[in-house]
Design a protein around this motif. Structure first.
Motif, PDB file in Angstrom:
ATOM      1  N   ALA A  87       0.838  -1.204   0.000  1.00 40.41           N
ATOM      2  CA  ALA A  87       0.000   0.000   0.000  1.00 40.41           C
ATOM      3  C   ALA A  87       0.870   1.251   0.000  1.00 40.41           C
ATOM      4  O   ALA A  87       0.592   2.202  -0.745  1.00 40.41           O
ATOM      5  N   ASP A  88       1.920   1.266   0.803  1.00 41.31           N
ATOM      6  CA  ASP A  88       2.812   2.429   0.863  1.00 41.31           C
ATOM      7  C   ASP A  88       3.470   2.699  -0.485  1.00 41.31           C
ATOM      8  O   ASP A  88       3.577   3.856  -0.914  1.00 41.31           O
ATOM      9  N   ILE A  89       3.899   1.652  -1.170  1.00 37.77           N
ATOM     10  CA  ILE A  89       4.523   1.818  -2.489  1.00 37.77           C
ATOM     11  C   ILE A  89       3.510   2.362  -3.493  1.00 37.77           C
ATOM     12  O   ILE A  89       3.814   3.277  -4.265  1.00 37.77           O
ATOM     13  N   PRO A 139      -0.016  11.454  -4.640  1.00 35.83           N
ATOM     14  CA  PRO A 139      -1.124  12.386  -4.427  1.00 35.83           C
ATOM     15  C   PRO A 139      -0.639  13.664  -3.746  1.00 35.83           C
ATOM     16  O   PRO A 139       0.300  13.641  -2.959  1.00 35.83           O
ATOM     17  N   SER A 140      -1.285  14.768  -4.066  1.00 33.30           N
ATOM     18  CA  SER A 140      -0.934  16.028  -3.409  1.00 33.30           C
ATOM     19  C   SER A 140      -1.414  15.968  -1.953  1.00 33.30           C
ATOM     20  O   SER A 140      -2.291  15.183  -1.612  1.00 33.30           O
ATOM     21  N   PRO A 141      -0.823  16.815  -1.110  1.00 33.88           N
ATOM     22  CA  PRO A 141      -1.237  16.803   0.299  1.00 33.88           C
ATOM     23  C   PRO A 141      -2.741  17.038   0.442  1.00 33.88           C
ATOM     24  O   PRO A 141      -3.322  17.842  -0.278  1.00 33.88           O
ATOM     25  N   LYS A 150      -0.715   9.293   5.980  1.00 35.18           N
ATOM     26  CA  LYS A 150       0.067  10.243   5.193  1.00 35.18           C
ATOM     27  C   LYS A 150      -0.711  11.535   4.919  1.00 35.18           C
ATOM     28  O   LYS A 150      -0.457  12.231   3.954  1.00 35.18           O
ATOM     29  N   SER A 151      -1.684  11.854   5.765  1.00 37.07           N
ATOM     30  CA  SER A 151      -2.455  13.103   5.730  1.00 37.07           C
ATOM     31  C   SER A 151      -3.396  13.251   4.547  1.00 37.07           C
ATOM     32  O   SER A 151      -3.595  14.342   4.037  1.00 37.07           O
ATOM     33  N   HIS A 152      -3.968  12.163   4.110  1.00 35.97           N
ATOM     34  CA  HIS A 152      -4.979  12.214   3.066  1.00 35.97           C
ATOM     35  C   HIS A 152      -6.315  11.766   3.664  1.00 35.97           C
ATOM     36  O   HIS A 152      -6.345  10.992   4.610  1.00 35.97           O
ATOM     37  N   TYR A 153      -7.418  12.270   3.097  1.00 37.58           N
ATOM     38  CA  TYR A 153      -8.725  11.716   3.436  1.00 37.58           C
ATOM     39  C   TYR A 153      -8.900  10.500   2.550  1.00 37.58           C
ATOM     40  O   TYR A 153      -8.758  10.579   1.327  1.00 37.58           O
ATOM     41  N   SER A 154      -9.179   9.362   3.125  1.00 37.93           N
ATOM     42  CA  SER A 154      -9.216   8.111   2.385  1.00 37.93           C
ATOM     43  C   SER A 154     -10.570   7.443   2.501  1.00 37.93           C
ATOM     44  O   SER A 154     -11.127   7.342   3.591  1.00 37.93           O
ATOM     45  N   SER A 191       1.137   4.364  14.638  1.00 36.95           N
ATOM     46  CA  SER A 191       1.559   5.569  13.932  1.00 36.95           C
ATOM     47  C   SER A 191       1.887   6.686  14.917  1.00 36.95           C
ATOM     48  O   SER A 191       1.123   6.980  15.817  1.00 36.95           O
ATOM     49  N   ASN A 192       3.033   7.312  14.708  1.00 36.73           N
ATOM     50  CA  ASN A 192       3.409   8.463  15.530  1.00 36.73           C
ATOM     51  C   ASN A 192       2.904   9.767  14.922  1.00 36.73           C
ATOM     52  O   ASN A 192       2.998  10.810  15.518  1.00 36.73           O
ATOM     53  N   LYS A 193       2.423   9.712  13.696  1.00 35.07           N
ATOM     54  CA  LYS A 193       1.975  10.907  12.991  1.00 35.07           C
ATOM     55  C   LYS A 193       0.495  11.158  13.277  1.00 35.07           C
ATOM     56  O   LYS A 193      -0.263  10.243  13.523  1.00 35.07           O
TER      57      LYS A 193
END
Length: 109
Positions: free
Chosen positions: A5-7, A14-16, A37-41, A65-67
């Motif tokens: 998924a990360d790859i 995608p843009s932020p 990764k700060s996207h709405y999914s 996740s630490n983010k």
């Protein structure tokens, strides 16, 4: 698999804060990883047995996740009839082997 998924997310670039759709989300790995990764999914799945695995995976994923993360939603739907308005989604990312496991290159030859 989170690494797959990360790859796929990285390659899609995608843009932020993009809205990302996985129409055949399975247990929701792509929506979960992209939300970190700060996207709405948004993901959808027809199979109730896969759908039921989303919540435990969501909780586990966000504990690790630490983010700070955005939102990931998984809905029950048929991917051939998506209940979305035009232009709602920015990027579609989906791993569509439909139950097939990753194969080595030797098996593909």
């Amino acid at each position: 698999r989170p690494s797959t998924a990360d790859i796929m997310i990285h390659v899609a670039n995608p843009s932020p804060h993009s809205v990302i759709l996985d129409p055949c989300a399975g247990i929701g790995t792509i929506p979960l990883r992209s939300s970190i990764k700060s996207h709405y999914s948004l993901g959808g799945e027809l199979s109730e047995s896969l759908f039921s695995q989303f919540v435990p995976q969501f909780i586990e994923c966000h504990k690790k996740s630490n983010k700070s993360s955005r939102v990931a939603d998984l809905l029950g739907w048929d991917a051939t009839i998506l209940p979305l308005r035009d232009s709602f989604v920015d990027v579609i990312i989906s791993d569509i082997p439909f139950g097939q496991k990753c194969l080595s290159t030797n098996l593909l030859s």
